[in-house]
Write a protein that holds these residues in place. Structure first.
Motif, PDB file in Angstrom:
ATOM      1  N   ALA A   1       0.827  -1.202   0.000  1.00  0.00           N
ATOM      2  CA  ALA A   1       0.000   0.000   0.000  1.00  0.00           C
ATOM      3  C   ALA A   1       0.864   1.256   0.000  1.00  0.00           C
ATOM      4  O   ALA A   1       0.590   2.220  -0.728  1.00  0.00           O
ATOM      5  N   CYS A   2       1.922   1.254   0.808  1.00  0.00           N
ATOM      6  CA  CYS A   2       2.818   2.417   0.867  1.00  0.00           C
ATOM      7  C   CYS A   2       3.519   2.644  -0.471  1.00  0.00           C
ATOM      8  O   CYS A   2       3.691   3.797  -0.902  1.00  0.00           O
TER       9      CYS A   2
ATOM     10  N   ASN B   1       2.407   1.824  -3.504  1.00  0.00           N
ATOM     11  CA  ASN B   1       1.429   2.360  -4.456  1.00  0.00           C
ATOM     12  C   ASN B   1       1.127   3.831  -4.170  1.00  0.00           C
ATOM     13  O   ASN B   1       1.025   4.652  -5.089  1.00  0.00           O
ATOM     14  N   MET B   2       0.962   4.169  -2.891  1.00  0.00           N
ATOM     15  CA  MET B   2       0.682   5.563  -2.537  1.00  0.00           C
ATOM     16  C   MET B   2       1.877   6.459  -2.837  1.00  0.00           C
ATOM     17  O   MET B   2       1.717   7.618  -3.227  1.00  0.00           O
TER      18      MET B   2
ATOM     19  N   GLN C   1      -4.572  -4.184   1.866  1.00  0.00           N
ATOM     20  CA  GLN C   1      -3.909  -3.179   1.040  1.00  0.00           C
ATOM     21  C   GLN C   1      -4.894  -2.175   0.455  1.00  0.00           C
ATOM     22  O   GLN C   1      -4.676  -0.961   0.517  1.00  0.00           O
ATOM     23  N   ARG C   2      -5.989  -2.653  -0.107  1.00  0.00           N
ATOM     24  CA  ARG C   2      -6.968  -1.750  -0.726  1.00  0.00           C
ATOM     25  C   ARG C   2      -7.637  -0.842   0.298  1.00  0.00           C
ATOM     26  O   ARG C   2      -7.902   0.333   0.023  1.00  0.00           O
TER      27      ARG C   2
ATOM     28  N   GLU D   1      -5.231   1.996   1.122  1.00  0.00           N
ATOM     29  CA  GLU D   1      -5.166   2.969   0.033  1.00  0.00           C
ATOM     30  C   GLU D   1      -6.445   3.799  -0.052  1.00  0.00           C
ATOM     31  O   GLU D   1      -6.395   5.003  -0.327  1.00  0.00           O
ATOM     32  N   ASN D   2      -7.595   3.177   0.179  1.00  0.00           N
ATOM     33  CA  ASN D   2      -8.861   3.917   0.131  1.00  0.00           C
ATOM     34  C   ASN D   2      -8.971   4.928   1.263  1.00  0.00           C
ATOM     35  O   ASN D   2      -9.519   6.020   1.081  1.00  0.00           O
TER      36      ASN D   2
ATOM     37  N   PHE E   1      -6.920   7.901   0.317  1.00  0.00           N
ATOM     38  CA  PHE E   1      -7.220   8.536  -0.955  1.00  0.00           C
ATOM     39  C   PHE E   1      -7.454  10.032  -0.723  1.00  0.00           C
ATOM     40  O   PHE E   1      -8.034  10.440   0.297  1.00  0.00           O
TER      41      PHE E   1
END
Length: 255
Positions: free
Chosen positions: A121-122, A124-125, A158-159, A162-163, A166
């Motif tokens: 997640a980190c 991707n962000m 993970q999702r 990230e959500n 957002f």
């Protein structure tokens, strides 16, 4: 009467000197050094007046001020005293014995399942330059921090991470708290570090991450919204510009 100086007196002096040194360091970090110096000057004046000059009236007045001043010091330096006691209790030598008999293989597998969603997640962000602040609780409970945000109590995903971070999410600006391998809350408010040595290019997220790492033994993961770089705050220190492998290694070691 001969002056009797024994080994225990040397030990006594060394212990007092060590205590004053650590108090000095603590006050310097919390920007209370001038107050500490003022207290030490007052104590020296009190000892000089009452013990050397033996001025009874002035000495009795200062004695009363000292007795009341102890309570005032506790109120004034309650955060510093709390931090000192935490540091003493959280020392690795005191805690290592309790972790000795744990099942390391099973613990390692569970930790990997916890760590990898956070790392992915980190990353991707970071690529999308989405700011994030994730706090991983360790031995010191963060219930007071959890109460400042919105409770979630969900498995680490993970999702979901990230959500939550957002850019249009209402919980984007706060911190996420992970406790006992679950996402406990998001949108939490953290204590901000007032360390003057923090580089100016690091923003409020980094100061908040460093602040919680100073107030507890938690690990704070920060993703910069401006640069997309990943940092970790642990034990009052930063590790900046981490890759995915470095972040995974840090979390695996510290968690």
């Amino acid at each position: 009467m001969p002056f009797d100086f024994e080994i225990k007196d040397i030990v006594d002096i060394l212990l007092v000197a060590l205590m004053l040194y650590y108090i000095y360091r603590l006050m310097k970090e919390s920007r209370s050094l001038n107050i500490f110096i003022g207290i030490m000057v007052f104590v020296l004046i009190w000892l000089f007046v009452s013990q050397v000059l033996e001025m009874r009236l002035m000495g009795s007045i200062l004695d009363k001020l000292v007795s009341v001043g102890v309570i005032a010091i506790i109120v004034l330096f309650q955060e510093e005293i709390r931090k000192f006691l935490y540091t003493l209790g959280a020392h690795q030598r005191f805690r290592s014995f309790f972790h000795y008999f744990k099942n390391k293989d099973k613990e390692g597998e569970e930790d990997k399942e916890t760590i990898m969603p956070i790392v992915m997640a980190c990353m991707n962000m970071a690529r999308q330059k989405v700011g994030a602040l994730i706090v991983v609780e360790r031995s010191v409970a963060l219930d007071d921090i959890v109460e400042t945000g919105d409770r979630i109590d969900a498995s680490i995903n993970q999702r979901l991470i990230e959500n939550i971070f957002f850019k249009n999410s209402p919980l984007h600006d706060g911190a996420m708290v992970i406790s006992k391998k679950r996402i406990k809350a998001a949108g939490c408010i953290l204590p901000v570090s007032h360390n003057l040595d923090i580089p100016k290019e690091l923003g409020l997220r980094h100061r908040a991450g460093l602040g919680i790492s100073q107030a507890s033994d938690a690990i704070a993961i920060i993703v910069s919204e401006e640069t997309g770089r990943i940092s970790v705050a642990n034990k009052g220190e930063f590790r900046l510009r981490l890759s995915a492998e470095e972040l995974e290694a840090v979390l695996a070691k510290e968690m």
